[in-house]
Write a protein that holds these residues in place. Structure first.
Motif, short mmCIF file in Angstrom:
data_model
loop_
_atom_site.label_atom_id
_atom_site.label_comp_id
_atom_site.label_asym_id
_atom_site.label_seq_id
_atom_site.Cartn_x
_atom_site.Cartn_y
_atom_site.Cartn_z
N GLY A 100 8.93 -0.80 7.91
CA GLY A 100 7.81 -0.94 8.85
C GLY A 100 7.20 0.34 9.39
O GLY A 100 6.37 0.30 10.29
N GLY A 109 5.20 2.33 7.85
CA GLY A 109 3.83 2.51 7.34
C GLY A 109 3.77 3.15 5.95
O GLY A 109 2.74 3.74 5.59
N LYS A 110 4.81 2.96 5.15
CA LYS A 110 4.82 3.56 3.80
C LYS A 110 3.69 3.00 2.93
O LYS A 110 2.90 3.75 2.35
N THR A 111 3.61 1.66 2.86
CA THR A 111 2.61 1.04 1.98
C THR A 111 1.19 1.37 2.45
O THR A 111 0.32 1.71 1.65
N THR A 112 0.99 1.29 3.75
CA THR A 112 -0.34 1.60 4.29
C THR A 112 -0.70 3.06 4.00
O THR A 112 -1.85 3.37 3.64
N ARG A 142 10.77 -7.41 -0.40
CA ARG A 142 10.12 -8.07 0.72
C ARG A 142 8.99 -8.99 0.22
O ARG A 142 8.16 -8.56 -0.61
N ASP A 198 -1.24 7.40 16.83
CA ASP A 198 -2.14 6.71 17.76
C ASP A 198 -1.39 5.82 18.74
O ASP A 198 -1.93 5.38 19.74
N GLU A 199 -0.11 5.57 18.47
CA GLU A 199 0.63 4.62 19.32
C GLU A 199 1.41 5.29 20.44
O GLU A 199 2.23 4.66 21.09
N THR A 214 -0.39 10.12 10.18
CA THR A 214 -1.33 9.01 10.16
C THR A 214 -1.62 8.60 11.60
O THR A 214 -0.77 8.71 12.48
N GLN A 243 -4.43 2.14 11.77
CA GLN A 243 -4.22 1.17 10.69
C GLN A 243 -5.33 1.18 9.64
O GLN A 243 -5.23 0.50 8.62
N1 LIG Z 1 -0.99 1.99 14.79
C1 LIG Z 1 -0.66 2.30 13.56
N2 LIG Z 1 -0.17 1.37 12.75
C2 LIG Z 1 0.16 1.71 11.49
C3 LIG Z 1 -0.01 3.02 11.00
N3 LIG Z 1 0.43 3.04 9.71
C4 LIG Z 1 0.81 1.77 9.43
N4 LIG Z 1 0.66 0.97 10.48
C5 LIG Z 1 0.96 -0.45 10.62
O1 LIG Z 1 2.36 -0.64 10.56
C6 LIG Z 1 2.66 -1.91 9.99
C7 LIG Z 1 3.64 -1.71 8.85
O2 LIG Z 1 3.00 -0.99 7.84
P1 LIG Z 1 3.51 -0.99 6.33
O3 LIG Z 1 2.65 -0.05 5.59
O4 LIG Z 1 3.62 -2.36 5.80
O5 LIG Z 1 4.95 -0.37 6.56
P2 LIG Z 1 6.08 -0.16 5.44
O6 LIG Z 1 6.80 1.07 5.77
O7 LIG Z 1 5.49 -0.23 4.10
O8 LIG Z 1 7.00 -1.40 5.72
P3 LIG Z 1 8.11 -2.02 4.75
O9 LIG Z 1 7.52 -2.08 3.38
O10 LIG Z 1 8.41 -3.36 5.30
O11 LIG Z 1 9.29 -1.14 4.81
C8 LIG Z 1 1.34 -2.47 9.55
O12 LIG Z 1 0.88 -3.38 10.52
C9 LIG Z 1 0.41 -1.28 9.49
O13 LIG Z 1 -0.95 -1.60 9.70
C10 LIG Z 1 -0.55 4.00 11.89
O14 LIG Z 1 -0.72 5.18 11.58
N5 LIG Z 1 -0.85 3.59 13.15
#
Ligand SMILES: Nc1nc2c(ncn2[C@@H]2O[C@H](COP(=O)(O)OP(=O)(O)OP(=O)(O)O)[C@@H](O)[C@H]2O)c(=O)[nH]1
Ligand SMILES: [Mg+2]
Length: 380
Positions: free
Chosen positions: A194, A196-199, A225, A329-330, A352, A355
């Protein structure tokens, strides 16, 4: 001339009292044994009667000399660098110089003792008592104790006359290493769930493919997942870039081989618990197949400070080279950026800031990051 008689049980006692009252310049004029006066006088033990004298002027000179010496020491202490007692010992006679030097040494010792006490107070567990303004400022930025200590001791050993604020900026800036290199042919993002890797992969792909017109390929090994594959496929479809899902270690090599004509292949991985060594080892087996030295550990700046070390260490076996810090931003205080970088001892590649794909990703200079860390700037 002052002349005074002293009655004492011994010569030692008499001399002590004479020195105390008349000073060391006093001389003994006479001494005799007498019996105490009174009814029992005849039967009482004999005592000493000592007559001493001192020249008024000499006594006054002594007092003045003492005042002069003390004044000199105080002035020397205020004007000169206390550590160079030699300087203030350059005038006056030999005796005076020696006293000044000796007293300077005592002063230096006292100042050092006071410094030690102050340092102890600064580390005291009793709230803010004895903390410097600088320390309070660093604490208010959410920097951890280890990092604050490192910053303060670096400032302490700086010998120039600049203000503490300026020194602070230089020290913090030197502690932040930025990797400005372009992404390699294969770049992998790893990190806890969670963060934000994928994003971030989608943002990087967007930036490179849409803005820089590079040939980008996307691979995901996150088949763990539900919905993870679809999340990245959606971005790949919108941007019209090749996308592959890798299920086994054997497939890994083939997937990158198939995309060898891409400028950059971005690989998304499953979010793993850094405490689970088995899961991290599994991930490593996949990453080893792609032979890249472009592995980015992704951490959110909202991660609890106590967990940062565990994440940084837990992922060490993947040999990551860079850090990506997400979700700036958080938060309103950015000390965690420095806490993370100091713990990982790796340069930061991206941050980053929201979102939105692909906008909310940047490279920041160490100067810009220093401003954030020290609370002189904010994100958004
Ligand atoms: N506020 C904010 N939210 C972010 C940022 N980057 C990602 N997110 C949010 O974080 C949440 C998780 O993002 P993912 O990209 O799914 O995270 P992940 O690391 O891939 O998660 P997993 O695959 O479950 O391990 C999403 O709701 C994104 O929109 C950021 O820079 N700022
Ligand atoms: Mg993901």
């Amino acid at each position: 001339m002052i002349i005074k008689k002293y009655k004492a049980n011994s010569m030692n006692e008499a001399i002590t009292r004479i020195k105390y009252e008349l000073g060391s310049e006093a001389v003994i004029i006479s001494q005799r044994k007498i019996r105490k006066k009174g009814i029992l006088g005849f039967f009482s033990k004999k005592i000493l009667e000592v007559t001493a004298a001192v020249d008024n002027k000499k006594r006054e000179d002594n007092v003045n000399y003492g005042i002069r010496t003390i004044k000199k020491i105080v002035n020397a202490g205020m004007k000169d660098d206390l550590s160079s007692g030699e300087k203030s010992a350059g005038t006056g006679n030999f005796y005076e110089n020696n006293i000044t030097r000796k007293n300077n040494e005592e002063l230096i010792k006292e100042v050092q003792q006071m410094k030690g006490m102050l340092n102890k107070m600064m580390n005291s567990p009793y709230g803010n008592i004895g903390k410097s303004e600088l320390q309070l400022k660093l604490e208010s930025s959410d920097l951890n104790d280890k990092v604050i200590k490192k910053i303060l001791s670096s400032i302490n050993i700086m010998e120039d006359d600049r203000k503490d604020e300026e020194k602070l900026k230089e020290v913090v800036q030197n502690m932040i290493k930025v990797d400005k290199k372009k992404l390699a042919h294969v770049a992998v993002l790893v990190g806890p769930t969670g963060v934000g890797k994928t994003t971030t992969i989608a943002k990087l792909a967007g930036r490179l493919a849409l803005m820089e017109k590079k040939k980008i390929g996307l691979i995901t090994i996150d088949t763990y997942r539900i919905g993870a594959v679809e999340q990245l496929r959606t971005y790949a479809d919108i941007m019209n870039i090749p996308f592959k899902v890798v299920f086994t270690i054997k497939d890994m090599e083939k997937a990158t081989e198939d995309m060898k004509n891409c400028d950059t292949i971005l690989i998304d991985t499953t979010g793993r618990n850094s405490k689970n060594k088995m899961q991290i080892s599994e991930l490593r087996a996949f990453i080893d197949k792609v032979k890249t030295d472009n592995i980015h550990l992704v951490i959110s700046c909202t991660t609890k400070d106590r967990d940062v070390d565990a994440i940084v260490n837990g992922y060490k076996q993947l040999n990551y080279n860079n850090i990506i810090i997400t979700k700036l931003d958080e938060t309103c205080t950015y000390g965690s950026i420095l806490n993370i970088l100091q713990s990982a001892k790796k340069p930061i590649s991206f941050v980053t800031t929201g979102q939105n794909v692909p906008e909310d990703i940047k490279t920041m200079s160490s100067e810009e990051l220093t401003k954030l860390v020290l609370g002189e700037d904010i994100v958004c």
